[in-house]
Design a protein around this motif. Sequence first.
Motif, PDB file in Angstrom:
ATOM      1  N   VAL A  53       0.959  -1.027  -0.085  1.00  0.00           N
ATOM      2  CA  VAL A  53       0.096  -0.052  -0.090  1.00  0.00           C
ATOM      3  C   VAL A  53       0.934   1.282   0.007  1.00  0.00           C
ATOM      4  O   VAL A  53       0.601   2.244  -0.805  1.00  0.00           O
ATOM      5  CB  VAL A  53      -1.170  -0.306   1.128  1.00  0.00           C
ATOM      6  CG1 VAL A  53      -1.676   1.369   1.383  1.00  0.00           C
ATOM      7  CG2 VAL A  53      -2.119  -1.060   0.847  1.00  0.00           C
ATOM      8  N   LEU A  54       1.765   1.159   0.848  1.00  0.00           N
ATOM      9  CA  LEU A  54       2.882   2.184   0.882  1.00  0.00           C
ATOM     10  C   LEU A  54       3.557   2.459  -0.371  1.00  0.00           C
ATOM     11  O   LEU A  54       3.999   3.565  -0.830  1.00  0.00           O
ATOM     12  CB  LEU A  54       3.954   2.563   1.975  1.00  0.00           C
ATOM     13  CG  LEU A  54       3.064   2.177   3.474  1.00  0.00           C
ATOM     14  CD1 LEU A  54       4.227   2.071   4.476  1.00  0.00           C
ATOM     15  CD2 LEU A  54       2.672   3.543   3.580  1.00  0.00           C
ATOM     16  N   LEU A  55       3.685   1.393  -1.257  1.00  0.00           N
ATOM     17  CA  LEU A  55       4.651   1.517  -2.401  1.00  0.00           C
ATOM     18  C   LEU A  55       3.625   1.791  -3.512  1.00  0.00           C
ATOM     19  O   LEU A  55       4.056   2.056  -4.752  1.00  0.00           O
ATOM     20  CB  LEU A  55       5.181   0.154  -2.722  1.00  0.00           C
ATOM     21  CG  LEU A  55       6.500   0.112  -1.645  1.00  0.00           C
ATOM     22  CD1 LEU A  55       7.051  -1.575  -2.171  1.00  0.00           C
ATOM     23  CD2 LEU A  55       7.556   0.863  -2.012  1.00  0.00           C
ATOM     24  N   ALA A  56       2.257   1.761  -3.266  1.00  0.00           N
ATOM     25  CA  ALA A  56       1.214   1.849  -4.160  1.00  0.00           C
ATOM     26  C   ALA A  56       1.450   0.911  -5.471  1.00  0.00           C
ATOM     27  O   ALA A  56       1.280   1.168  -6.655  1.00  0.00           O
ATOM     28  CB  ALA A  56       1.339   3.352  -4.926  1.00  0.00           C
ATOM     29  N   ASP A  57       1.599  -0.349  -5.027  1.00  0.00           N
ATOM     30  CA  ASP A  57       1.502  -1.467  -6.112  1.00  0.00           C
ATOM     31  C   ASP A  57       0.534  -2.354  -5.841  1.00  0.00           C
ATOM     32  O   ASP A  57       0.486  -3.110  -4.939  1.00  0.00           O
ATOM     33  CB  ASP A  57       2.887  -1.989  -5.893  1.00  0.00           C
ATOM     34  CG  ASP A  57       3.077  -2.963  -6.866  1.00  0.00           C
ATOM     35  OD1 ASP A  57       2.283  -3.426  -7.675  1.00  0.00           O
ATOM     36  OD2 ASP A  57       4.292  -3.392  -7.156  1.00  0.00           O
ATOM     37  N   PRO A  58      -0.822  -2.271  -6.580  1.00  0.00           N
ATOM     38  CA  PRO A  58      -1.747  -3.190  -6.392  1.00  0.00           C
ATOM     39  C   PRO A  58      -1.614  -4.556  -6.501  1.00  0.00           C
ATOM     40  O   PRO A  58      -2.120  -5.469  -5.864  1.00  0.00           O
ATOM     41  CB  PRO A  58      -2.864  -2.693  -7.325  1.00  0.00           C
ATOM     42  CG  PRO A  58      -2.107  -1.636  -8.229  1.00  0.00           C
ATOM     43  CD  PRO A  58      -0.804  -1.232  -7.837  1.00  0.00           C
ATOM     44  N   ALA A  59      -0.750  -4.987  -7.500  1.00  0.00           N
ATOM     45  CA  ALA A  59      -0.136  -6.378  -7.859  1.00  0.00           C
ATOM     46  C   ALA A  59       0.297  -6.987  -6.451  1.00  0.00           C
ATOM     47  O   ALA A  59      -0.156  -8.097  -6.072  1.00  0.00           O
ATOM     48  CB  ALA A  59       0.579  -6.575  -8.864  1.00  0.00           C
ATOM     49  N   LEU A  60       1.069  -6.208  -6.120  1.00  0.00           N
ATOM     50  CA  LEU A  60       1.796  -6.807  -4.596  1.00  0.00           C
ATOM     51  C   LEU A  60       0.791  -6.725  -3.560  1.00  0.00           C
ATOM     52  O   LEU A  60       0.869  -7.718  -2.555  1.00  0.00           O
ATOM     53  CB  LEU A  60       3.248  -5.702  -4.512  1.00  0.00           C
ATOM     54  CG  LEU A  60       4.290  -6.179  -5.119  1.00  0.00           C
ATOM     55  CD1 LEU A  60       5.609  -5.216  -4.945  1.00  0.00           C
ATOM     56  CD2 LEU A  60       4.735  -7.528  -5.217  1.00  0.00           C
ATOM     57  N   PHE A  61       0.041  -5.779  -3.626  1.00  0.00           N
ATOM     58  CA  PHE A  61      -1.010  -5.593  -2.207  1.00  0.00           C
ATOM     59  C   PHE A  61      -1.932  -7.168  -2.479  1.00  0.00           C
ATOM     60  O   PHE A  61      -2.201  -7.760  -1.524  1.00  0.00           O
ATOM     61  CB  PHE A  61      -1.879  -4.550  -2.556  1.00  0.00           C
ATOM     62  CG  PHE A  61      -2.962  -4.549  -1.608  1.00  0.00           C
ATOM     63  CD1 PHE A  61      -2.820  -4.519  -0.207  1.00  0.00           C
ATOM     64  CD2 PHE A  61      -4.529  -4.945  -1.982  1.00  0.00           C
ATOM     65  CE1 PHE A  61      -4.125  -4.461   0.538  1.00  0.00           C
ATOM     66  CE2 PHE A  61      -5.457  -4.823  -1.327  1.00  0.00           C
ATOM     67  CZ  PHE A  61      -5.343  -4.504   0.151  1.00  0.00           C
ATOM     68  N   ILE A  62      -2.299  -7.410  -3.638  1.00  0.00           N
ATOM     69  CA  ILE A  62      -3.193  -8.745  -3.806  1.00  0.00           C
ATOM     70  C   ILE A  62      -2.338  -9.656  -3.364  1.00  0.00           C
ATOM     71  O   ILE A  62      -3.120 -10.818  -2.596  1.00  0.00           O
ATOM     72  CB  ILE A  62      -3.904  -8.760  -5.161  1.00  0.00           C
ATOM     73  CG1 ILE A  62      -4.750  -7.506  -5.613  1.00  0.00           C
ATOM     74  CG2 ILE A  62      -4.488  -9.949  -5.416  1.00  0.00           C
ATOM     75  CD1 ILE A  62      -5.152  -7.347  -7.016  1.00  0.00           C
ATOM     76  N   LEU A  63      -1.087  -9.821  -4.131  1.00  0.00           N
ATOM     77  CA  LEU A  63      -0.216 -11.084  -3.302  1.00  0.00           C
ATOM     78  C   LEU A  63      -0.234 -11.350  -2.035  1.00  0.00           C
ATOM     79  O   LEU A  63      -0.029 -12.344  -1.242  1.00  0.00           O
ATOM     80  CB  LEU A  63       1.023 -11.140  -4.218  1.00  0.00           C
ATOM     81  CG  LEU A  63       1.049 -11.487  -5.805  1.00  0.00           C
ATOM     82  CD1 LEU A  63       2.236 -11.192  -6.427  1.00  0.00           C
ATOM     83  CD2 LEU A  63       0.328 -12.623  -6.081  1.00  0.00           C
TER      84      LEU A  63
END
Length: 61
Positions: A21-31
Amino acid sequence: MWLMLRSHYPYVALTLIGVPVLLADPALFILGLALAIGLVPCAYAPDVDEIADRTHDSDPR
């Protein structure tokens, strides 16, 4: 090992979800969310047998 994982699980899950979330990466958030959900049985599996035994062996009133 189970006690250590169970005591640290909330922090691990928060890290797995918070960093993407802090990195604003939705793919990593889902993983990270999928991994946090997948670790729930690993953290709390030893308690399931005790809970089931207490539920089925209870004295009916």
